[in-house]
Each structure stands twice: as C-alpha cells, then as structure tokens.
Write a protein that holds these residues in place. Structure first.
Motif, PDB file in Angstrom:
ATOM      1  N   LEU A   1      43.621  39.821  45.299  1.00 23.55           N
ATOM      2  CA  LEU A   1      44.512  40.516  44.373  1.00 23.55           C
ATOM      3  C   LEU A   1      45.957  40.408  44.837  1.00 23.55           C
ATOM      4  CD1 LEU A   1      45.096  42.407  41.983  1.00 23.55           C
ATOM      5  CD2 LEU A   1      44.533  44.336  43.490  1.00 23.55           C
TER       6      LEU A   1
ATOM      7  N   LEU B   1      40.354  40.894  37.065  1.00 23.86           N
ATOM      8  CA  LEU B   1      40.505  42.341  36.948  1.00 23.86           C
ATOM      9  C   LEU B   1      39.290  42.976  36.281  1.00 23.86           C
ATOM     10  CD1 LEU B   1      44.259  42.623  35.866  1.00 23.86           C
ATOM     11  CD2 LEU B   1      43.290  43.104  38.126  1.00 23.86           C
TER      12      LEU B   1
ATOM     13  N   GLY C   1      36.399  43.011  38.736  1.00 24.71           N
ATOM     14  CA  GLY C   1      36.581  44.020  39.770  1.00 24.71           C
ATOM     15  C   GLY C   1      36.351  45.421  39.256  1.00 24.71           C
ATOM     16  N   ARG C   2      36.768  45.676  38.024  1.00 23.24           N
ATOM     17  CA  ARG C   2      36.556  46.984  37.423  1.00 23.24           C
ATOM     18  C   ARG C   2      35.070  47.234  37.149  1.00 23.24           C
ATOM     19  NH1 ARG C   2      39.574  51.517  37.623  1.00 23.24           N
ATOM     20  NH2 ARG C   2      39.652  52.644  35.648  1.00 23.24           N
TER      21      ARG C   2
ATOM     22  N   LEU D   1      37.662  46.906  42.353  1.00 21.38           N
ATOM     23  CA  LEU D   1      39.081  47.130  42.089  1.00 21.38           C
ATOM     24  C   LEU D   1      39.450  48.579  42.330  1.00 21.38           C
ATOM     25  CD1 LEU D   1      41.830  46.164  40.881  1.00 21.38           C
ATOM     26  CD2 LEU D   1      40.933  46.844  38.650  1.00 21.38           C
TER      27      LEU D   1
ATOM     28  N   VAL E   1      46.214  47.817  42.422  1.00 22.07           N
ATOM     29  CA  VAL E   1      46.810  47.048  41.336  1.00 22.07           C
ATOM     30  C   VAL E   1      48.081  47.699  40.801  1.00 22.07           C
ATOM     31  CG1 VAL E   1      45.542  48.095  39.415  1.00 22.07           C
ATOM     32  CG2 VAL E   1      46.229  45.698  39.266  1.00 22.07           C
TER      33      VAL E   1
END
Length: 250
Positions: free
Chosen positions: A180, A211, A214-215, A220, A225
C-alpha cells in the motif's frame, strides 16, 4: 468473508508461477519493520488538486462496476490459497509498474518516501531507530523482502498438501501494508509519469482491486490508507472518491 477467522480451511494446491524479479538486487532483512512519520503541516503550504482526483483520470479504469464482485472467494477454493495467490499477483503487477517508472524515482527526485504533502514514511533499522530513506531505496527494501517471502515455502507454500503457517495472516497483512505504501508513493510522486504512458486506467484498476481485496479479507487498515489529520495519505481521498462513485464498499 473474514480471512482471519478461516485459518482451519485447506485444499489441494497447484504450483504457482515463478515470481518476477525485483527492480534491483538490494537485500532486506525480514525482521525489519517500517513506521510512519508525518511532519507538521505548514499553514503556508498549498497545492493544486492531485491529477488522480481530477476528471477524467479519476474515472479511468478497465473494470466497470463494484470491485467486490471480483474479490469474492470462489466456490471450493481455500481462503488462504486465494489470499496468497492474489497477494502474489498484486506484488507482480505493482513490481512491473514500478519497473516502468523506476528511472523517474531517483534519490534526487525522491529523497524521501513521500505519500502526501506532509507525510514521509520512515524505516526502522536494525538498531531500532527511525530513519529517512530515499524512495527508491525504501521501495527496493520492501519489494526484495516481499520477493523473499514469496520464494519461501514456509511462508507461501506451493507444494500440494503443505499447510500454511499459523503466522500467515499476520505476515500477509504486513506485506499488504508495505505494498500500500508503494502504491501511495507512486500516486503522489509519479502519477504524471503514468499519464504520459497512458497507463492510468490499468494502474487505477489495479489499485481499486487491491483496496477492495484488502477490505474484503481484513488486510486493509483505514488508518493506513487515510493517515492522520496532520499527515494524511494522498490516496486516502482517492479511496473516498471511489467509494462515492460506487466502485468500492464503504
């Protein structure tokens, strides 16, 4: 689907393709970590809106619709194998993008690992001291470390019947955080170079996929972020913009 609540699942795994080489040959100790250090914001500092937040660049993508549909766990696929393969793919594609713009990311152009006007990532060295590194050095350390992990059968097993280590979730979360940061630096410092190459739809799609993945699998961290009020991450606004556009989940 919670990645960290699914450690007991397993399945027969096939051989994954050989990893691509990192841009340089510098080595990186696996025990090293990194920390974030943001300088206090200056009231006199103003900057134009980043191009990656401006139309038509913010809308440029190869994939239309919500990215959640392409990160969902396929039926009959082990969740840890799914996470491992996707992390390998994200690393490979990001490594290729960085390889294209590496001549622009020099110690002179990027003396720090910046990801915002007031944000520079710092490195924790073997003496446990926080040090600033030029972006190409920092990125090479990260990419070499990830490459070594991917090549390590104990960390990313590829042989049929070999189980993932109980530490795999924490390891892959750390890998995700470092990738990231590489994304964040490229957007902050090198997005214009991607525009000159007409690669923004490809890079935007890769990052949005990254993203969303990762979510979905709890890799994440929102603070990673978005950053802090005094040291925001530049791509934090891009994340919010894509959520408003319906590309990403909230």
């Amino acid at each position: 689907m919670s990645f960290f609540n699914s450690l007991g699942r397993s399945m027969t795994r096939g051989q994954r393709p050989k990893r691509s080489p990192t841009p340089t040959s510098a080595t990186f100790p696996p025990t090293d970590t990194v920390s974030q250090n943001g300088a206090p914001p200056s009231p006199t500092v103003t900057a134009p809106k980043p191009l990656y937040l401006c139309s038509p660049f913010v809308e440029a993508a190869l994939v239309k619709g919500n990215f959640k549909t392409i990160v969902m766990l396929p039926k009959y696929v082990d969740i840890m194998e799914w996470v491992a393969v996707n992390i390998f793919d994200f690393y490979t594609h990001l490594n290729e993008f960085y390889g294209v713009i590496t001549e622009c990311c020099t110690q002179q152009n990027c003396p720090t690992m910046s990801a915002g006007l007031t944000l520079n990532y710092t490195w924790i060295n073997q003496d446990r001291k926080s040090v600033h590194l030029p972006a190409p050095t920092y990125i090479d350390y990260v990419m070499t470390w990830v490459q070594n992990l991917l090549d390590d059968e104990n960390s990313f097993p590829t042989k049929s019947g070999q189980e993932f280590s109980p530490s795999f979730p924490s390891t892959v979360k750390h890998v995700y955080r470092q990738l990231l940061r590489v994304f964040a630096h490229i957007y902050h410092a090198h997005y214009t170079h991607l525009l000159h190459l007409r690669s923004e739809p490809h890079f935007n799609s890769l990052f949005a996929h990254f993203l969303a993945f990762g979510r979905e699998y709890e890799l994440l961290e929102v603070k990673d972020v978005k950053g802090s009020a005094s040291a925001p991450v530049g791509v934090g606004l891009l994340w919010e913009k894509w959520k408003d556009m319906g590309l990403l989940e909230g």
